[in-house]
Write a protein that holds these residues in place. Structure first.
Motif, PDB file in Angstrom:
ATOM      1  N   UNK A 194      68.250  61.474  77.357  1.00  0.00           N
ATOM      2  CA  UNK A 194      68.689  60.207  77.701  1.00  0.00           C
ATOM      3  C   UNK A 194      68.726  58.918  78.625  1.00  0.00           C
ATOM      4  N   UNK A 195      68.870  59.623  80.088  1.00  0.00           N
ATOM      5  CA  UNK A 195      68.384  59.025  81.241  1.00  0.00           C
ATOM      6  C   UNK A 195      66.838  58.667  81.438  1.00  0.00           C
ATOM      7  N   UNK A 196      65.766  58.943  80.815  1.00  0.00           N
ATOM      8  CA  UNK A 196      64.482  58.101  80.080  1.00  0.00           C
ATOM      9  C   UNK A 196      64.217  57.154  80.146  1.00  0.00           C
ATOM     10  N   UNK A 197      65.397  56.973  78.810  1.00  0.00           N
ATOM     11  CA  UNK A 197      65.147  55.331  78.380  1.00  0.00           C
ATOM     12  C   UNK A 197      64.833  54.531  79.257  1.00  0.00           C
ATOM     13  N   UNK A 198      65.503  54.094  80.149  1.00  0.00           N
ATOM     14  CA  UNK A 198      65.372  52.693  81.086  1.00  0.00           C
ATOM     15  C   UNK A 198      64.072  52.871  81.593  1.00  0.00           C
ATOM     16  N   UNK A 199      62.911  53.823  81.887  1.00  0.00           N
ATOM     17  CA  UNK A 199      61.752  54.546  82.415  1.00  0.00           C
ATOM     18  C   UNK A 199      60.658  54.241  81.298  1.00  0.00           C
ATOM     19  N   UNK A 200      60.859  54.304  80.442  1.00  0.00           N
ATOM     20  CA  UNK A 200      60.263  54.078  79.137  1.00  0.00           C
ATOM     21  C   UNK A 200      60.135  52.684  78.419  1.00  0.00           C
ATOM     22  N   UNK A 201      60.868  51.962  78.947  1.00  0.00           N
ATOM     23  CA  UNK A 201      61.167  50.731  78.603  1.00  0.00           C
ATOM     24  C   UNK A 201      60.797  49.828  79.261  1.00  0.00           C
ATOM     25  N   UNK A 202      60.797  50.345  80.441  1.00  0.00           N
ATOM     26  CA  UNK A 202      60.012  49.730  81.681  1.00  0.00           C
ATOM     27  C   UNK A 202      58.514  49.791  81.598  1.00  0.00           C
ATOM     28  N   UNK A 203      57.948  51.075  81.783  1.00  0.00           N
ATOM     29  CA  UNK A 203      56.663  51.619  81.313  1.00  0.00           C
ATOM     30  C   UNK A 203      55.828  50.910  80.080  1.00  0.00           C
ATOM     31  N   UNK A 204      56.303  50.606  78.581  1.00  0.00           N
ATOM     32  CA  UNK A 204      56.041  49.631  77.344  1.00  0.00           C
ATOM     33  C   UNK A 204      55.984  48.153  78.518  1.00  0.00           C
ATOM     34  N   UNK A 205      56.870  47.235  79.204  1.00  0.00           N
ATOM     35  CA  UNK A 205      56.670  46.741  79.744  1.00  0.00           C
ATOM     36  C   UNK A 205      55.482  46.213  80.951  1.00  0.00           C
ATOM     37  N   UNK A 206      55.327  47.245  81.625  1.00  0.00           N
ATOM     38  CA  UNK A 206      53.971  47.209  82.442  1.00  0.00           C
ATOM     39  C   UNK A 206      52.347  47.292  82.063  1.00  0.00           C
ATOM     40  N   UNK A 207      53.299  47.913  80.421  1.00  0.00           N
ATOM     41  CA  UNK A 207      51.647  48.003  79.604  1.00  0.00           C
ATOM     42  C   UNK A 207      50.999  46.350  79.402  1.00  0.00           C
TER      43      UNK A 207
END
Length: 203
Positions: A45-58
């Protein structure tokens, strides 16, 4: 009679080693909860913010969604995205070739601008099962004004020029996590070497 005109790439396949996962891009149906779904699948679960940030960067880099992406999470329990990959097709214009692409990348290999610097650039050109491959790698130093220092990111880039194709396959691997690969160039080259395409009608 067989046409000699370049043909469009209509399908792309390549190996997906363990730890790589397709990114659902913002704007795609159902992509809003992709970070939660992938983090739950990985038990991290701690990966959620990083994955969401990656979506936004892309999304910021290419809102059209034409540039696809994958994320590398080899050890989910570590709570770190080790790298991500983007890939797209580059339309080839008259005069575009492995030679011209390599010349352009080499010319930019020593770029130094305020807040951005390329370090340790090197490039290579080799045969590929589809035709030819041009690769290059370097570190980028990106100024982090908030932290008062620079962020280092390794990039490995490949451009594959299939024989008879109207496009080149272009992919970039980025990692800001030291130790995420045994050998980032060798590991990503193996993925690039596995790329296969299907050509359709003449462009």
């Amino acid at each position: 009679m067989t046409s000699l005109r370049p043909r469009d790439i209509v399908d792309i396949t390549f190996e997906a080693p363990e730890g790589w996962h397709d990114v659902e891009l913002l704007g795609e149906p159902g992509s809003e909860d992709w970070p939660e779904r992938l983090a739950a699948e990985l038990g991290a679960p701690p990966l959620v913010p990083q994955l969401r940030a990656l979506q936004q960067v892309l999304h910021g880099e290419d809102p059209s969604g034409a540039t696809r992406a994958r994320v590398f999470v080899p050890v989910p329990s570590a709570g770190v995205l080790s790298a991500y990959q983007t890939y797209e097709l580059l339309q080839l214009e008259p005069g575009d070739s492995p030679e011209s692409y390599l010349a352009a990348t080499d010319a930019a290999g020593g770029t130094r601008e305020p807040g951005y610097e390329i370090i340790g650039y090197r490039s290579w050109r080799t045969a590929h099962a589809l035709g030819e491959l041009v690769g290059f790698t370097h570190l980028t130093a990106l100024e982090d004004e908030a932290a008062g220092d620079a962020l280092l990111e390794q990039r490995v880039v490949f451009a594959i020029f299939p024989v008879g194709s109207a496009q080149a396959f272009h992919t970039i691997f980025r990692s800001g996590f030291i130790g995420g690969f045994d050998d980032m160039v060798a590991d990503t080259q193996a993925i690039a070497d596995s790329v296969r395409v299907t050509l359709g009608e003449a462009a």
